[in-house]
Scaffold this motif. Sequence first.
Motif, short mmCIF file in Angstrom:
data_model
loop_
_atom_site.label_atom_id
_atom_site.label_comp_id
_atom_site.label_asym_id
_atom_site.label_seq_id
_atom_site.Cartn_x
_atom_site.Cartn_y
_atom_site.Cartn_z
N PHE A 29 0.84 -1.19 0.00
CA PHE A 29 0.00 0.00 0.00
C PHE A 29 0.88 1.25 0.00
O PHE A 29 1.93 1.29 0.64
CB PHE A 29 -0.90 0.03 1.25
CG PHE A 29 -1.76 -1.18 1.41
CD1 PHE A 29 -3.01 -1.25 0.80
CD2 PHE A 29 -1.34 -2.27 2.16
CE1 PHE A 29 -3.81 -2.37 0.95
CE2 PHE A 29 -2.13 -3.39 2.32
CZ PHE A 29 -3.37 -3.44 1.71
N MET B 29 0.05 5.22 0.81
CA MET B 29 -1.01 6.14 1.24
C MET B 29 -0.48 7.56 1.33
O MET B 29 0.58 7.81 1.91
CB MET B 29 -1.57 5.69 2.60
CG MET B 29 -2.65 6.60 3.15
SD MET B 29 -3.62 5.83 4.48
CE MET B 29 -2.32 5.28 5.58
N VAL C 271 -5.13 5.94 -1.31
CA VAL C 271 -4.38 4.71 -1.05
C VAL C 271 -4.23 3.94 -2.36
O VAL C 271 -5.23 3.54 -2.97
CB VAL C 271 -5.07 3.82 0.00
CG1 VAL C 271 -4.24 2.56 0.25
CG2 VAL C 271 -5.29 4.56 1.30
N GLU C 272 -3.01 3.79 -2.80
CA GLU C 272 -2.71 2.98 -3.98
C GLU C 272 -2.39 1.55 -3.54
O GLU C 272 -1.69 1.35 -2.55
CB GLU C 272 -1.53 3.57 -4.75
CG GLU C 272 -1.79 4.96 -5.30
CD GLU C 272 -0.59 5.56 -5.99
OE1 GLU C 272 -0.78 6.31 -6.95
OE2 GLU C 272 0.54 5.29 -5.53
N ILE C 273 -2.92 0.60 -4.27
CA ILE C 273 -2.80 -0.81 -3.91
C ILE C 273 -2.12 -1.55 -5.04
O ILE C 273 -2.54 -1.46 -6.20
CB ILE C 273 -4.18 -1.44 -3.65
CG1 ILE C 273 -5.00 -0.56 -2.69
CG2 ILE C 273 -4.05 -2.85 -3.10
CD1 ILE C 273 -6.49 -0.77 -2.80
N SER D 50 -6.71 1.84 -6.72
CA SER D 50 -6.61 2.88 -5.70
C SER D 50 -7.99 3.21 -5.16
O SER D 50 -9.02 2.93 -5.79
CB SER D 50 -5.96 4.14 -6.28
OG SER D 50 -6.64 4.58 -7.44
N ILE D 51 -8.01 3.80 -3.97
CA ILE D 51 -9.25 4.18 -3.30
C ILE D 51 -9.03 5.56 -2.68
O ILE D 51 -7.91 5.89 -2.25
CB ILE D 51 -9.64 3.12 -2.24
CG1 ILE D 51 -11.00 3.43 -1.64
CG2 ILE D 51 -8.57 2.96 -1.19
CD1 ILE D 51 -11.52 2.31 -0.75
N ALA E 46 -8.90 -0.33 2.38
CA ALA E 46 -8.29 -0.62 1.09
C ALA E 46 -8.12 -2.12 0.89
O ALA E 46 -8.33 -2.65 -0.22
CB ALA E 46 -6.94 0.09 0.98
N TYR F 289 -11.49 -3.56 0.13
CA TYR F 289 -11.88 -3.16 -1.22
C TYR F 289 -11.23 -4.04 -2.29
O TYR F 289 -11.91 -4.53 -3.20
CB TYR F 289 -11.50 -1.69 -1.44
CG TYR F 289 -11.52 -1.24 -2.88
CD1 TYR F 289 -12.73 -0.94 -3.52
CD2 TYR F 289 -10.34 -1.10 -3.59
CE1 TYR F 289 -12.74 -0.52 -4.84
CE2 TYR F 289 -10.35 -0.69 -4.91
CZ TYR F 289 -11.55 -0.40 -5.53
OH TYR F 289 -11.56 0.01 -6.84
#
Length: 323
Positions: A119, A121, A139-141, A164-165, A191, A194
């Motif tokens: 992650f 963030m 937040v990039e995943i 991302s979220i 995240a 998700y």
Amino acid sequence: MDIQTYNPSEVTFPESVTKVLIVNNALPQPADVGYEYTLMGTKQDTCRALADSALFDACRSLGKSIVEADYFDDVLLYHYATRNDSIYYSDVKLLPEQIVSLCEETGTGAVISFDRLLFNMEKDVFAFPEGYLMGNIKVEIGGVVRCYLPGRSNPLATVFINDSIFWNESADNLSILKYVLPDANTALRTAGQYIGAKVYINFVPHWVNESRWYYNGMGSRWKEAAAYTSGQKWNYAVERWNSIYKNAKDWKGQAKSASNLALCYEMEGKLEVAQEWATKSYDLFKKNVGDDNSNTKLLKIYVGALQDRIRSDKKLNMQFGED
């Protein structure tokens, strides 16, 4: 109008696989890695975010989504560690002997594993001249999920994650903003939930929301046919649109009624027939108004969507063991 279409998974499991095991084979990143917090233009050097629970949430969310798809007889979640290294950013596959051991231990026929999940963030809180605060969190995943079968030297499939979220909230002061924006740990956990709920479509058949349309026209016959269409009385609608198509005095009436017939046949599950009618409509629009017309472009997309559904149905039949 909104419709739901049933789509096959990207991965096709052998018919013998009726139970699957969800495994967390990823290591949590350190608390001081992947989190940047900027407060009123100043980067904070003491921010921390724990990713341990986020990894578990991703696995649990994936398992829950697969259960709700009602494809496998059972879905289990493995609660023990599978890695003994400390290189959190590495992508490490499960070994063939590990797969055999996991499946024998749990009585499952396949393993779906998060082999890496990281992650990044970014949180930014800033003030507006009007006197209120704005808070943004992104937040990039990124990660890798694999599917394994016992007895195979290589994974059955590999899925690469990149998503991302976001959160965006405003408040009169910092105290209120803390209530409406999630804290760092909660943001990571959300995240994880998700991404688990999103990646499941790669492993089980699933429903997808899509949009369709139909053409209206003047006159009692058009209104009657449209009423049957909007009421989803497809057999009556087919009769009316067929009559309108045959008695149309110009190409435009034929093109529109042909498109409507394609919709009706699609809703009845007669996808090949629907594709034929959509192609007729597309050809009429293309011949008379050209490729750049919005109706021509729309019908071209629809023909492609029906072709995809025909291919998907064949794959679904294979995944459900049907001819």
